[in-house]
Scaffold this active site. Structure first.
Site, PDB file in Angstrom:
ATOM      1  N   GLY A  63       0.831  -1.184   0.000  1.00 15.86           N
ATOM      2  CA  GLY A  63       0.000   0.000   0.000  1.00 15.86           C
ATOM      3  C   GLY A  63       0.873   1.244   0.000  1.00 15.86           C
ATOM      4  N   THR A 109       7.696   6.070  -3.010  1.00 16.90           N
ATOM      5  CA  THR A 109       8.722   6.324  -2.009  1.00 16.90           C
ATOM      6  C   THR A 109      10.081   5.951  -2.574  1.00 16.90           C
ATOM      7  OG1 THR A 109       9.272   6.076   0.337  1.00 16.90           O
ATOM      8  CG2 THR A 109       8.718   4.064  -0.870  1.00 16.90           C
ATOM      9  N   CYS A 151       3.617  11.045   0.945  1.00 20.56           N
ATOM     10  CA  CYS A 151       2.247  10.867   1.439  1.00 20.56           C
ATOM     11  C   CYS A 151       1.232  11.679   0.644  1.00 20.56           C
ATOM     12  CB  CYS A 151       2.131  11.240   2.919  1.00 20.56           C
ATOM     13  SG  CYS A 151       3.252  10.364   3.997  1.00 20.56           S
TER      14      CYS A 151
END
Length: 274
Positions: A90, A94, A190
């Protein structure tokens, strides 16, 4: 779980290609799945924590990966200086690379009295405990990962993203130890613009290059924190080699030395990566 087991910790030396670490992880997941499919009386295989540093690599979670454009992927590859790979975990895009401890925890949730939420909490608390070992105050927020700094201007120290298939876990987290933070300028962490990354080296003023803090030391500290929090584990960490958990070809001594040289060179001249 009636039988207490130890946490098996596989730390891969030097710089490990991302796809190699992924192959080891996939094999260990399959071992757990095969055990479940056989409906055995014997307990599930012991949990395994894989820790490693990889060459510069960007990964994208399964929900975001299908929507990345060709130009966005090219941007992440940084003119060949980094790799890009979609991942089953998930979360969003990154970075993994030298100076970061990437950690994959493979286990059977049921065997350790966990659900997905408590598994994520286990990873977060283990990371917070690891950072506390180095005198660093960290915390969680409503956004995934582990953070440090003043709450109004928190900085992201560790990213988290897991995958669960038939209650078997994979993927995990990345703890920034001495990673070159410029790599994070290519992504929006994020999905929140303005959020900044940091690392243990910067926050504690310890030096990876000078031996004040080490990748292996952080990896071992993380393993100890996971072991003491994981139900069904006796608190012990069993350090294992690749050949103990994976039938693939092991790194040669020459490759190991070459990888360690590459890691040392990165810290000696970290601006060469961008």
């Amino acid at each position: 779980m009636n039988r207490l087991v130890s946490l098996r910790h596989l730390h891969l030396p030097g710089l490990t290609p991302y796809l190699r670490a992924s192959a080891i992880q996939e094999y260990l997941v399959q071992v757990q799945l095969d055990h479940k499919a056989a409906e055995p009386i014997l307990p599930a295989p012991s949990p395994v924590l894989i820790t490693f540093q990889t060459t510069p690599t960007y990964t994208t979670g399964r929900r975001e990966a299908p929507y990345l454009t060709v130009s966005q992927i090219a941007h992440l590859r940084a003119d060949g200086k980094a790799e890009y790979h979609p991942a089953l975990r998930g979360g969003q895009t990154t970075f993994h690379g030298p100076g970061q401890v990437t950690a994959y925890l493979v286990l059977n949730l049921k065997a350790h009295s966990l659900d997905v939420r408590s598994h994520v909490k286990l990873l977060e608390e283990s990371t917070i405990g690891t950072c506390a070992h180095y005198g660093l105050d960290t915390f969680t927020t409503s956004n995934p990962g582990v953070w440090t700094g003043p709450r109004a201007g928190e900085r992201k120290l560790a990213s988290l993203g897991v995958h669960v298939r038939k209650r078997i876990t994979s993927h995990g987290l990345g703890i920034n130890v001495g990673v070159d933070l410029e790599w994070f300028d290519r992504i929006v962490m994020c999905g929140l613009k303005g959020m900044r990354a940091t690392n243990i080296e910067r926050e504690t003023e310890a030096r990876v290059a000078d031996g004040e803090i080490s990748i292996r030391g952080v990896a071992d500290t993380l393993a100890g924190n996971v072991a003491k929090r994981l139900a069904g584990v006796d608190g012990r960490v069993e350090n294992v080699a690749e050949m103990d958990v994976w039938p693939g070809e092991a790194l040669t001594e020459e490759r190991d030395c070459a990888d360690r040289h590459c890691t040392d060179r990165h810290y000696a001249n970290r601006n060469h990566v961008l």
